[in-house]
Motif scaffolding. Sequence first.
Motif, PDB file in Angstrom:
ATOM      1  N   ALA A 160       0.841  -1.198   0.000  1.00 45.62           N
ATOM      2  CA  ALA A 160       0.000   0.000   0.000  1.00 45.62           C
ATOM      3  C   ALA A 160       0.872   1.243   0.000  1.00 45.62           C
ATOM      4  O   ALA A 160       1.955   1.261   0.596  1.00 45.62           O
ATOM      5  N   ILE A 161       0.378   2.272  -0.669  1.00 43.55           N
ATOM      6  CA  ILE A 161       0.950   3.611  -0.537  1.00 43.55           C
ATOM      7  C   ILE A 161       0.073   4.333   0.470  1.00 43.55           C
ATOM      8  O   ILE A 161      -1.102   4.573   0.218  1.00 43.55           O
ATOM      9  N   ILE A 162       0.650   4.633   1.622  1.00 43.30           N
ATOM     10  CA  ILE A 162      -0.147   5.119   2.747  1.00 43.30           C
ATOM     11  C   ILE A 162       0.646   6.159   3.526  1.00 43.30           C
ATOM     12  O   ILE A 162       1.888   6.137   3.521  1.00 43.30           O
ATOM     13  N   GLY A 163      -0.056   7.076   4.174  1.00 39.51           N
ATOM     14  CA  GLY A 163       0.614   8.044   5.023  1.00 39.51           C
ATOM     15  C   GLY A 163       1.221   7.354   6.238  1.00 39.51           C
ATOM     16  O   GLY A 163       0.583   6.518   6.876  1.00 39.51           O
ATOM     17  N   GLU A 164       2.466   7.706   6.545  1.00 33.89           N
ATOM     18  CA  GLU A 164       3.128   7.103   7.699  1.00 33.89           C
ATOM     19  C   GLU A 164       2.348   7.370   8.980  1.00 33.89           C
ATOM     20  O   GLU A 164       2.322   6.533   9.892  1.00 33.89           O
ATOM     21  N   ASN A 165       1.683   8.528   9.058  1.00 30.68           N
ATOM     22  CA  ASN A 165       0.894   8.852  10.248  1.00 30.68           C
ATOM     23  C   ASN A 165      -0.243   7.857  10.462  1.00 30.68           C
ATOM     24  O   ASN A 165      -0.558   7.491  11.604  1.00 30.68           O
ATOM     25  N   VAL A 166      -0.857   7.395   9.380  1.00 31.00           N
ATOM     26  CA  VAL A 166      -1.935   6.399   9.493  1.00 31.00           C
ATOM     27  C   VAL A 166      -1.365   5.049   9.919  1.00 31.00           C
ATOM     28  O   VAL A 166      -1.955   4.325  10.721  1.00 31.00           O
ATOM     29  N   LEU A 167      -0.188   4.727   9.384  1.00 34.36           N
ATOM     30  CA  LEU A 167       0.466   3.470   9.745  1.00 34.36           C
ATOM     31  C   LEU A 167       0.829   3.461  11.229  1.00 34.36           C
ATOM     32  O   LEU A 167       0.661   2.450  11.915  1.00 34.36           O
ATOM     33  N   ILE A 168       1.300   4.590  11.736  1.00 32.99           N
ATOM     34  CA  ILE A 168       1.648   4.689  13.156  1.00 32.99           C
ATOM     35  C   ILE A 168       0.394   4.555  14.024  1.00 32.99           C
ATOM     36  O   ILE A 168       0.397   3.895  15.059  1.00 32.99           O
ATOM     37  N   GLU A 169      -0.702   5.165  13.579  1.00 24.62           N
ATOM     38  CA  GLU A 169      -1.942   5.150  14.360  1.00 24.62           C
ATOM     39  C   GLU A 169      -2.635   3.794  14.324  1.00 24.62           C
ATOM     40  O   GLU A 169      -3.095   3.296  15.360  1.00 24.62           O
ATOM     41  N   LYS A 170      -2.713   3.171  13.152  1.00 22.89           N
ATOM     42  CA  LYS A 170      -3.536   1.969  13.008  1.00 22.89           C
ATOM     43  C   LYS A 170      -2.773   0.730  12.560  1.00 22.89           C
ATOM     44  O   LYS A 170      -3.371  -0.350  12.464  1.00 22.89           O
ATOM     45  N   GLY A 171      -1.477   0.892  12.288  1.00 17.20           N
ATOM     46  CA  GLY A 171      -0.718  -0.266  11.806  1.00 17.20           C
ATOM     47  C   GLY A 171       0.708  -0.283  12.309  1.00 17.20           C
ATOM     48  O   GLY A 171       1.644  -0.531  11.542  1.00 17.20           O
ATOM     49  N   SER A 172       0.880  -0.047  13.606  1.00 11.97           N
ATOM     50  CA  SER A 172       2.234  -0.001  14.170  1.00 11.97           C
ATOM     51  C   SER A 172       2.936  -1.354  14.081  1.00 11.97           C
ATOM     52  O   SER A 172       4.159  -1.436  14.209  1.00 11.97           O
TER      53      SER A 172
END
Length: 285
Positions: free
Chosen positions: A67-79
Amino acid sequence: MSYLRIAVQKSGRLNEDSMRILKDIGISIDNGKDQLKAAARDFPVEVFYLRNGDIPQYLRDGVVDAAIIGENVLIEKGSDLDFVERLGFSKCRVSIAVPKDSKANSLKDLEGKRIATSYPETVKQFLKKQNIDAQLHIINGSVEIAPNIGLADGICDIVSSGSTLFKNGLKEIEVLLKSEAVLAVSPQIDEERKQILEKIQFRIQSVLKARNSKYVLLNAPNNKLDKILDLLPGMRSPTVLPLAEEGWSSVHTVISKNDFWEMIDELKANGAEGILVCPIEKMVL
């Protein structure tokens, strides 16, 4: 034949930047309006158009491989999820802001106060590290309005230019983290699809290197050539070719976009003339 299933944000700036980089690496997508899945014409890839906040779970479950995703979303929901490449676009920061007339000027001033946010896990972990006890109100969308309606004393949200904060009478007092788009990977990706992803990653690296570089051609008097060459970087070393006019040479090199203007000023000061600057489409090292 296997297809790599890659998720991108359904709409918005990240969607536009994601589709642009896919196009730049030679992956053309035929997708119609409101289509949720589309295949590439010339590469074994299927693109899934998803809500940004849903992408981590799709990666976790193996519904998509990358996925191309914002790192902020990954930190919040996909750590628990990994990424293999920073993509250099859709940059933002996650910040805490308060009303401009608030007496709060630092994070410590929010001790015991109320913070509205769409990033509760990120804020919770940050406050814990800073030993700050604050009450969180979880809001999905329009977080900036919370202080104006008395729901919270401050907010935590993504900030790009800061114009949205300004329009809502807010001031930024703390940056929790800086974010950009990343290429994230499912823990369930198989070996065949991993090889396709590695090809995509190689192409992306070539495009990103090109975006951050300029191709420079200049004319240099031979009696100043050594000094000019000392100033110049290059992928290996600058290319030097003799000009038809005796005593002059043409020099070709690649300069980092970040160092560009300082380098040009130094080159001119040391006798370089006829400086020509060209964009680079791809850079394969």
